[in-house]
Design a protein around this motif. Structure first.
Motif, short mmCIF file in Angstrom:
data_model
loop_
_atom_site.label_atom_id
_atom_site.label_comp_id
_atom_site.label_asym_id
_atom_site.label_seq_id
_atom_site.Cartn_x
_atom_site.Cartn_y
_atom_site.Cartn_z
N SER A 1 93.20 49.07 -4.77
CA SER A 1 91.77 49.25 -5.01
C SER A 1 90.99 47.93 -4.87
O SER A 1 89.87 47.92 -4.38
CB SER A 1 91.54 49.83 -6.41
OG SER A 1 92.12 48.99 -7.40
N ARG A 2 91.59 46.81 -5.27
CA ARG A 2 90.87 45.53 -5.20
C ARG A 2 90.59 45.11 -3.75
O ARG A 2 89.65 44.37 -3.48
CB ARG A 2 91.67 44.44 -5.91
CG ARG A 2 92.90 43.95 -5.18
CD ARG A 2 93.57 42.79 -5.93
NE ARG A 2 94.64 42.18 -5.17
CZ ARG A 2 95.89 42.62 -5.14
NH1 ARG A 2 96.21 43.72 -5.85
NH2 ARG A 2 96.81 42.01 -4.41
N HIS A 3 91.41 45.60 -2.83
CA HIS A 3 91.23 45.22 -1.45
C HIS A 3 90.02 45.91 -0.80
O HIS A 3 89.58 45.50 0.27
CB HIS A 3 92.49 45.54 -0.63
CG HIS A 3 93.69 44.77 -1.07
ND1 HIS A 3 94.84 45.37 -1.53
CD2 HIS A 3 93.91 43.43 -1.17
CE1 HIS A 3 95.74 44.45 -1.85
NE2 HIS A 3 95.18 43.27 -1.64
N LYS B 1 87.10 45.95 -2.14
CA LYS B 1 85.90 45.22 -2.50
C LYS B 1 85.31 44.58 -1.25
O LYS B 1 85.97 43.86 -0.52
CB LYS B 1 86.22 44.13 -3.54
CG LYS B 1 85.00 43.37 -4.01
CD LYS B 1 85.37 42.32 -5.05
CE LYS B 1 84.15 41.53 -5.49
NZ LYS B 1 84.49 40.49 -6.49
#
Length: 455
Positions: free
Chosen positions: A229-231, A233
């Protein structure tokens, strides 16, 4: 990187020509089976439904190529950034590039689908599609355009796998779905009498199977391509790079296809039998172009990875190998077409009309020797894209578009189908000269830089 890749070719350290060839062979067969989607449609339509239905598919072929060109271009453009980060061994950047590819792909597919719904029928009419085949042409291409997302998703998944050196598994998935496409074509057209719409539905279903198989493999076997999920951003730098690279290749593909749309306008005014013959010849042209386009795609990944690893020498040696390959393959293709062109046109079209067979055969026999030029053109353009060049390949596409406009409005009305035959070979020569100059003077390559300074 920690992931364990299967069926991977080492493009950074392996023997150069051997690595290129091993990487290109699955790409070649992928192209073969990709073309089966359309060629089987053409053969079954021509044999079962006749010349008018074959002309209906042919009259909207340029529009189909426009969509394919844009979707394939964006998919390959996005994958170039992934390949470069893989070559640099930057796993975090690789995952961010995959996440960005997904977001950009979804937005692009939605825009293309909505846009096609609005302009499709007006575009067919603007191209002077003969009234007797207009309804059939629309029924075929409208189904394809409503599932642009499926088309793009496969190209992106396959492109990402190739970016990390795996050109084998996309081939396996494509073989399976192509076999399904053949079966569905026969069932929908010959058994259910669904006409050309059945061919389009078969294509969409088969492509959907390819997407599903690619996604399953990626999830199970290639963790490097699974972002968290952080990728997702949004970062300005990486999105700017990927949107620029993706749209550059996408617009390049669409500009090339737009030139084909303009050329199709000229062809549509020559009559349905000319359209049918050209349709069959173009299918064969695409088949014989596959060894060259496969090597060009291999060059793209090779250059991207080695640019990331800062190995300029390997890039230069690979380009020399590719040029030799082009001339050898072009000689072989020229001999085959010189001997069997008319028989092949008849096989594809199912027609007995002399106009269909003679014009289709003449097109192939004239174009044959120019495959050498086309191969160098494709590989140089893809190499420039692998180096990160965005505008130069676009310039070559604009040259192609301008040339086809000139032929469509000035030469085809005067010389008829003969102008269609010589249109692309003339333009390829001009484009190749521009691209070679751009490559050898590129800041990373700078073959001519010392000579230019001293001259």
């Amino acid at each position: 990187m920690t992931n364990k890749l299967q069926f991977k070719v080492d493009l950074i350290r392996g023997p150069i020509f051997q690595s290129l060839l091993f990487f290109a062979i699955p790409l070649f067969f992928s192209n073969v089976f990709q073309q089966l989607y359309n060629t089987v449609d053409t053969m079954i339509v021509g044999h079962v439904l006749g010349d008018l239905s074959l002309a209906a598919i042919g009259s909207c072929a340029a529009i189909y190529d426009l969509l394919i060109g844009f979707a394939l271009g964006i998919g390959n453009g996005l994958a170039i950034v992934t390949a470069r980060s893989y070559g640099a061994q930057d796993e975090e950047l690789l995952k961010k590039s995959v996440a960005a590819s997904i977001v950009i792909g979804l937005v692009t597919s939605l825009v293309l689908t909505v846009g096609a719904e609005i302009i499709l029928m007006p575009l067919l009419k603007m191209l002077d599609t003969p009234p007797e085949i207009l309804a059939e042409a629309f029924s075929y291409i409208s189904i394809i355009t409503r599932f642009t997302l499926v088309m793009f998703a496969y190209n992106l998944c396959a492109g990402l796998l190739r970016a990390i050196g795996n050109s084998f598994m996309p081939l396996i998935f494509l073989i399976l779905s192509s076999c399904l496409n053949i079966g569905l074509d026969i069932f929908f057209i010959a058994q259910l009498n669904m006409g050309v719409g059945g061919a389009a539905i078969a294509t969409v279903i088969a492509q959907g199977i390819s997407v599903a198989l690619c996604l399953i493999y990626i999830l199970k076997k290639t963790p490097a391509l699974i972002p968290q999920s952080r990728h997702f951003k949004i970062g300005r730098e990486i999105y700017a790079e990927m949107v620029g690279q993706g749209l550059s290749m996408g617009f390049m593909g669409s500009i090339v296809a737009a030139g084909s749309v303009v050329l199709q306008y000229g062809i549509n005014n020559l009559g349905t039998l000319i359209i049918a013959g050209h349709t069959a010849a173009r299918k064969l042209f695409m088949f014989f172009n596959m060894p060259f386009s496969a090597m060009a795609m291999a060059i793209s990944t090779f250059v991207s990875q080695n640019r990331g690893a800062d190995q300029r020498g390997r890039i230069l040696k690979a380009m020399r190998c590719a040029v030799i390959y082009d001339f050898v393959m072009a000689a072989l293709v020229t001999v085959i077409l010189g001997l069997f062109a008319k028989d092949l046109v008849q096989l594809i079209s199912g027609s007995q009309e002399a106009v269909v067979l003679n014009n289709g055969a003449m097109y192939l026999q004239v174009v044959g020797p120019f495959y050498a030029v086309l191969g160098v053109l494709l590989e140089t353009r893809f190499a420039l894209q692998g180096l990160g060049a965005k505008m130069i390949p676009l310039v070559s596409s604009v040259i192609e578009l301008a040339g086809k406009v000139v032929f469509a409005f000035l030469f085809i009305p005067k010389f008829a189908y003969l102008a269609v035959i010589f249109c692309e070979p003339v333009i390829w020569c001009l484009m190749t000269a521009q691209l070679i100059y751009a490559f050898v003077t590129h800041p990373y390559i700078h073959w001519l830089a010392p000579k230019l300074k001293t001259s």
